[in-house]
Design a protein around this motif. Structure first.
Motif, PDB file in Angstrom:
ATOM      1  N   HIS A 169      50.976  17.209  53.305  1.00 40.08           N
ATOM      2  CA  HIS A 169      52.064  17.931  53.986  1.00 40.08           C
ATOM      3  C   HIS A 169      52.901  18.773  53.039  1.00 40.08           C
ATOM      4  CE1 HIS A 169      54.725  14.676  52.600  1.00 40.08           C
ATOM      5  NE2 HIS A 169      53.899  13.804  53.156  1.00 40.08           N
ATOM      6  N   GLY A 170      53.003  18.378  51.774  1.00 33.64           N
ATOM      7  CA  GLY A 170      53.738  19.186  50.805  1.00 33.64           C
ATOM      8  C   GLY A 170      55.246  19.068  50.875  1.00 33.64           C
ATOM      9  N   PHE A 171      55.766  18.016  51.548  1.00 37.10           N
ATOM     10  CA  PHE A 171      57.213  17.869  51.689  1.00 37.10           C
ATOM     11  C   PHE A 171      57.798  16.811  50.756  1.00 37.10           C
ATOM     12  CE2 PHE A 171      56.006  19.109  56.198  1.00 37.10           C
ATOM     13  CZ  PHE A 171      56.300  20.449  55.998  1.00 37.10           C
ATOM     14  N   GLY A 172      56.970  16.233  49.913  1.00 30.85           N
ATOM     15  CA  GLY A 172      57.474  15.244  48.973  1.00 30.85           C
ATOM     16  C   GLY A 172      57.847  13.954  49.665  1.00 30.85           C
ATOM     17  N   HIS A 173      58.947  13.356  49.233  1.00 32.18           N
ATOM     18  CA  HIS A 173      59.378  12.059  49.766  1.00 32.18           C
ATOM     19  C   HIS A 173      59.838  12.200  51.214  1.00 32.18           C
ATOM     20  CE1 HIS A 173      61.225   8.122  50.106  1.00 32.18           C
ATOM     21  NE2 HIS A 173      62.314   8.724  50.560  1.00 32.18           N
ATOM     22  N   VAL A 174      59.356  11.305  52.060  1.00 28.83           N
ATOM     23  CA  VAL A 174      59.807  11.215  53.449  1.00 28.83           C
ATOM     24  C   VAL A 174      60.022   9.744  53.779  1.00 28.83           C
ATOM     25  CG1 VAL A 174      58.777  13.343  54.339  1.00 28.83           C
ATOM     26  CG2 VAL A 174      57.390  11.285  54.195  1.00 28.83           C
ATOM     27  N   ALA A 175      60.990   9.473  54.646  1.00 33.24           N
ATOM     28  CA  ALA A 175      61.295   8.091  55.011  1.00 33.24           C
ATOM     29  C   ALA A 175      60.166   7.501  55.845  1.00 33.24           C
ATOM     30  CB  ALA A 175      62.615   8.042  55.784  1.00 33.24           C
ATOM     31  N   ASP A 176      59.913   6.214  55.650  1.00 33.46           N
ATOM     32  CA  ASP A 176      58.823   5.540  56.354  1.00 33.46           C
ATOM     33  C   ASP A 176      59.051   5.575  57.860  1.00 33.46           C
ATOM     34  OD1 ASP A 176      57.621   4.923  53.960  1.00 33.46           O
ATOM     35  OD2 ASP A 176      58.436   2.886  53.856  1.00 33.46           O
ATOM     36  N   GLY A 177      58.035   6.052  58.589  1.00 34.92           N
ATOM     37  CA  GLY A 177      58.077   6.023  60.045  1.00 34.92           C
ATOM     38  C   GLY A 177      59.038   6.992  60.686  1.00 34.92           C
ATOM     39  N   PHE A 178      59.584   7.926  59.920  1.00 34.50           N
ATOM     40  CA  PHE A 178      60.623   8.796  60.456  1.00 34.50           C
ATOM     41  C   PHE A 178      60.072  10.070  61.082  1.00 34.50           C
ATOM     42  CE2 PHE A 178      64.384  11.735  59.532  1.00 34.50           C
ATOM     43  CZ  PHE A 178      65.086  11.329  60.656  1.00 34.50           C
ATOM     44  N   ASN A 179      58.914  10.512  60.604  1.00 34.91           N
ATOM     45  CA  ASN A 179      58.393  11.801  61.069  1.00 34.91           C
ATOM     46  C   ASN A 179      56.899  11.740  61.343  1.00 34.91           C
ATOM     47  OD1 ASN A 179      60.598  12.704  58.688  1.00 34.91           O
ATOM     48  ND2 ASN A 179      60.839  13.682  60.705  1.00 34.91           N
ATOM     49  N   MET A 180      56.466  12.613  62.237  1.00 39.31           N
ATOM     50  CA  MET A 180      55.057  12.705  62.615  1.00 39.31           C
ATOM     51  C   MET A 180      54.719  14.164  62.846  1.00 39.31           C
ATOM     52  SD  MET A 180      53.192  10.996  65.966  1.00 39.31           S
ATOM     53  CE  MET A 180      53.579  12.278  67.146  1.00 39.31           C
ATOM     54  N   LEU A 181      53.467  14.522  62.584  1.00 40.08           N
ATOM     55  CA  LEU A 181      52.961  15.833  62.973  1.00 40.08           C
ATOM     56  C   LEU A 181      52.349  15.714  64.360  1.00 40.08           C
ATOM     57  CD1 LEU A 181      52.135  18.805  62.464  1.00 40.08           C
ATOM     58  CD2 LEU A 181      50.052  17.934  61.388  1.00 40.08           C
ATOM     59  N   ASP A 182      52.814  16.529  65.282  1.00 35.24           N
ATOM     60  CA  ASP A 182      52.224  16.569  66.618  1.00 35.24           C
ATOM     61  C   ASP A 182      50.868  17.255  66.502  1.00 35.24           C
ATOM     62  OD1 ASP A 182      51.523  16.880  69.235  1.00 35.24           O
ATOM     63  OD2 ASP A 182      53.388  17.831  69.874  1.00 35.24           O
ATOM     64  N   PRO A 183      49.777  16.537  66.776  1.00 32.63           N
ATOM     65  CA  PRO A 183      48.450  17.126  66.522  1.00 32.63           C
ATOM     66  C   PRO A 183      48.118  18.314  67.406  1.00 32.63           C
ATOM     67  CG  PRO A 183      48.245  15.003  67.618  1.00 32.63           C
ATOM     68  CD  PRO A 183      49.677  15.147  67.221  1.00 32.63           C
ATOM     69  N   ILE A 184      48.822  18.496  68.532  1.00 33.56           N
ATOM     70  CA  ILE A 184      48.489  19.648  69.378  1.00 33.56           C
ATOM     71  C   ILE A 184      49.045  20.943  68.806  1.00 33.56           C
ATOM     72  CG2 ILE A 184      48.501  18.143  71.395  1.00 33.56           C
ATOM     73  CD1 ILE A 184      50.934  19.785  72.388  1.00 33.56           C
ATOM     74  N   LYS A 185      49.860  20.856  67.750  1.00 31.69           N
ATOM     75  CA  LYS A 185      50.336  22.042  67.051  1.00 31.69           C
ATOM     76  C   LYS A 185      49.430  22.251  65.839  1.00 31.69           C
ATOM     77  CE  LYS A 185      53.966  21.375  69.763  1.00 31.69           C
ATOM     78  NZ  LYS A 185      55.076  20.496  69.419  1.00 31.69           N
ATOM     79  N   GLY A 186      48.667  23.332  65.854  1.00 32.99           N
ATOM     80  CA  GLY A 186      47.692  23.571  64.799  1.00 32.99           C
ATOM     81  C   GLY A 186      48.073  24.758  63.933  1.00 32.99           C
ATOM     82  N   THR A 187      48.201  24.528  62.639  1.00 28.44           N
ATOM     83  CA  THR A 187      48.460  25.600  61.682  1.00 28.44           C
ATOM     84  C   THR A 187      47.187  25.853  60.884  1.00 28.44           C
ATOM     85  OG1 THR A 187      50.813  25.062  61.488  1.00 28.44           O
ATOM     86  CG2 THR A 187      49.822  26.329  59.701  1.00 28.44           C
TER      87      THR A 187
END
Length: 759
Positions: free
Chosen positions: A516-534
């Motif tokens: 993801h390239g965002f470095g440190h993220v809190a456990d369980g705080f964020n998810m990528l919605d798979p229907i959004k495709g980059t």
């Protein structure tokens, strides 16, 4: 008004001349004499594909005397096929009638788990075909009569009533268009029903959107039930307006508000209109320009307080009202690139610390209908209620669901022991809604909600996720077949399920994952919605390093558009697609095919006049340029200017507030501004929103100062636009003027104090 919902018969003898075939055709003819349409099939074929007919049919009639059913033991392959077929139908539709019929077999031959899904069992030749036909048609009509939700049903009845109307709109149900040749073209294009249903709010039997009465109120209540909200309000001019309604019902002049720095511009408009004092939470970004999450620590109450203390206007507002909490928190859920937040973690953290929690879920209305998104959306089934904070979610029904353009809705979840004051809320609603709402948009809100009623809504969301994953799998397969040669990538986890949709855990952002390239993220705080495709193109990596050669996304998306594939948005080396409930296998396979064509044309360096003829005619400078050469030229310009660093840093740089946004806007409306050239902007205070496209996110809001990085970006955009016509970097807020054949760029800034002294 007649709708086409045929009855579907599946019987291997349907076209045979034996007794069974004669009997089932006699039944079909009896139903046709009653006005029904009947379609006969001789086999189940692909079960899942045949079950798709549930959205087109009014009933299924299935033979259990066919050879494939008779063959083998009762719990053998034949019964299992029948079971799978019915399960496929019920996966999407609990209500469509299913009948079994037989000549030799009876219900005693059918397992209970199949029998309980049926609307009837027909034993052929015991009753006349006419009687059986009427029995089946009664159930089929009861089913189709139940489909329309409250407002759509009332609109259907009104449009088919044949009454003359004397109210606006002036085309009077489309009649005016028939009096003109071009009007007749318009009438034929949109159709009788659309124009007959275009009525004004004086039609009492349709209810009122403005005060939420009648069938409209019933539909809003129905949608609230479906979305598991306490209230739902339909909005006919987009989620930009929904956001403003929420804010104007909640925020007053001088209130401190906590806002996602990368919010939609409608939130910034709301700040200006309400006179609020904003403090911003800044999301992470990676070097591809993709927007990541706001770190969890930014939401801590003590962190928010430090931001208030560091902002002179917020500090003064708090000093003037000691003890007053921030009035509202608004975050973008999901981000434009598909990152979502664990709402329950936020509610636990901020309940009672901020009066209102507002989730701009323009891109996430589907989440409540599938457990894949549990905890990752604002309002839904079995979600805990806040103790003190009111929760709002604003949905763009037209973006991910089946609403037509501008269809939107506002959902409300009340805290324990507190009710939404609907009268106060409606004052804000009336401030922003039209007194002449488009009833087709209301109907689409109504129908879009009804379509999401489980199990149908759950099935459609699961299908969207599955299609998105199948696209990712197909892209990886192509990449593997190309081996060391280049291919496009789809941004996302390194490992995805081999089949099915997998689990939410597959898409959770983790600090130890580099994708993801965002470095440190809190456990369980964020998810990528798979229907959004980059989809990423070669030339730039997540570390911000440019390769020796590259393919800017703007050229790829231009190529795709000329081949009938329009994407949602594009960045420097990425473009974005969404797998809504309307996406099909044909669409994403066409995209894969078009990307293959691009690769072939790029590798052969075919000239622009051949691969993009219309573009070449519009911009002759490129006609004889090869596609690869054009890509390389733009890539080297990006690389030489280190534009990935600039575009990342400008959004993460310190935007110092010099004025409250509403005060700066007031000065602009009074023309107390200077039109300042780009080279003189550093240190000046903007009077306008400055919004680069891509990514379409405001960079500065009225009252903030230009810094060196932002000015550096604007200078680059100026030189790039001059060098590459047709690939212009669009920046809302820039004023363009042509002087002696040269384009000059300015920004309206607050007039400096010394100018007042001179005047």
């Amino acid at each position: 008004m007649k709708f086409r919902f045929p009855i579907l018969i599946i019987d291997e003898d349907y076209r045979s001349e034996n007794t069974s075939g004669l009997g089932i055709r006699a039944l079909a003819e009896a139903m046709e004499r009653e006005g029904a349409e009947v379609i006969g099939a001789t086999g189940y074929g692909d079960l899942s594909q045949f079950a798709q007919q549930q959205s087109r049919a009014s009933a299924f009639i299935l033979s259990i005397d066919d050879e494939e059913i008779l063959h083998g033991p009762e719990e053998g392959p034949a019964i299992e096929m029948l079971r799978e077929f019915i399960q496929e139908i019920r996966f999407k539709n609990n209500d469509i009638p299913i009948f079994l019929y037989g000549e030799t077999r009876t219900s005693s031959h059918i397992p209970n788990d199949i029998l309980r899904e049926l609307h009837g069992f027909i034993h052929m030749f015991e009753d006349t075909p006419e009687f059986v036909a009427r029995h089946i048609l009664r159930e089929a009509r009861a089913y189709t009569d139940s489909l329309a939700p409250p407002f759509f049903r009332a609109l259907l009845e009104y449009a088919s009533d044949g009454s003359y109307s004397w109210h606006c709109p002036g085309h009077s149900g489309g009649v005016a268009f028939l009096k003109s040749p071009v009007g007749r073209m318009f009438h034929q294009f949109f159709g009788e029903n659309m124009l007959r249903a275009d009525v004004c709010n004086a039609v009492e039997e349709l209810g009122q959107l403005l005060d939420h009465t009648g069938p409209i109120a019933a539909s809003e209540q129905n949608a609230a039930r479906i979305f598991h909200a306490d209230h739902c309000f339909f909005v006919t001019n987009g989620t930009s307006t929904s956001n403003k309604m929420v804010w104007h019902s909640t925020v007053a002049s001088g209130d401190i508000v906590v806002v996602d720095r990368n919010c939609h511009k409608s939130i910034l408009h709301s700040i200006i209109m309400t006179g609020a004092v904003p403090v911003f939470l800044t999301p992470k970004r990676n070097h591809l320009g993709l927007i990541g999450p706001i770190p969890l620590e930014e939401f801590l109450p003590e962190s928010i307080q430090r931001k208030i203390d560091a902002n002179p206007f917020a500090r003064a507002a708090q000093d003037a009202n000691p003890g007053r909490k921030p009035r509202i928190l608004t975050i973008t859920q999901s981000t434009y690139d598909g990152i979502v937040y664990n709402v329950e973690m936020l509610e636990t953290l901020l309940d009672g610390k901020i009066d209102t929690l507002h989730f701009d879920e323009a891109w996430l209305p589907h989440a409540t209908f599938h457990d894949f998104y549990r905890n990752m959306h604002a309002i839904g089934r079995d979600r805990p209620r806040c103790d003190q904070s009111m929760v709002f979610a604003t949905h763009s029904t037209h973006k991910l669901l089946a609403g037509i353009s501008q269809a939107s809705q506002i959902l409300v979840k009340e805290p324990k022991g507190q009710k939404l004051d609907r009268h106060i809320f409606n004052e804000a609603y009336l401030m922003h809604t039209s007194t002449s709402p488009q009833y087709a948009i209301i109907a689409s809100c109504d129908v879009a909600a009804a379509m999401m009623e489980p199990p149908g809504g759950t099935a459609m969301v699961e299908e969207s996720i599955l299609e998105a994953l199948n696209f990712r799998r197909a892209m990886r397969k192509v990449d593997a077949e190309w081996g060391d040669d280049w291919w496009f990538q789809v941004w996302g986890p390194d490992e995805i399920p081999e089949d099915g949709i997998g689990e939410q855990a597959d898409w959770i952002l983790r600090s130890d994952a580099s994708w993801h390239g965002f470095g440190h993220v809190a456990d369980g705080f964020n998810m990528l919605d798979p229907i959004k495709g980059t989809v990423t193109t070669p030339g730039l990596n997540l570390d911000g390093q440019f390769s020796e050669w590259g393919i800017p996304a703007s050229i790829v998306t231009l190529y795709l558009s000329h081949h009938g594939v329009i994407v949602e948005k594009a960045g420097l080396y990425s473009f974005f697609i969404m797998f809504t409930i309307g996406i099909t296998k044909g669409r994403w396979n066409t995209l894969v095919s078009a990307l293959q064509q691009f690769k072939d044309d790029y590798d052969r360096n075919l000239p622009i006049w051949k691969v993009l003829p219309e573009f070449g005619q519009a911009y002759p400078i490129y006609e004889r340029t090869g596609l690869k050469d054009l890509c390389q030229s733009i890539h080297e310009t990006y690389k030489d200017n280190d534009i990935a660093r600039v575009t990342t840093e400008m959004y993460l740089s310190d935007m110092a507030p010099a004025m409250v946004p509403s005060d700066a806007y007031d000065m602009m409306t009074h023309r107390e501004i200077d039109r300042v050239p780009i080279d003189e902007l550093e240190g000046r205070v903007t009077a306008v929103l400055l919004t680069p496209y891509p990514p379409g996110i405001p960079l500065l809001i009225p009252g903030e100062c230009f810094n060196k990085t932002i000015v550096e970006y604007l200078k680059f955009a100026r030189s790039f636009n001059k060098k590459f016509p047709g690939f212009v970097t669009d920046i809302h807020g820039l004023v363009e003027e042509e002087i002696d054949g040269e384009r000059h760029y300015y920004v309206d800034c607050i007039r400096m104090r010394r100018d007042y002294d001179v005047d």
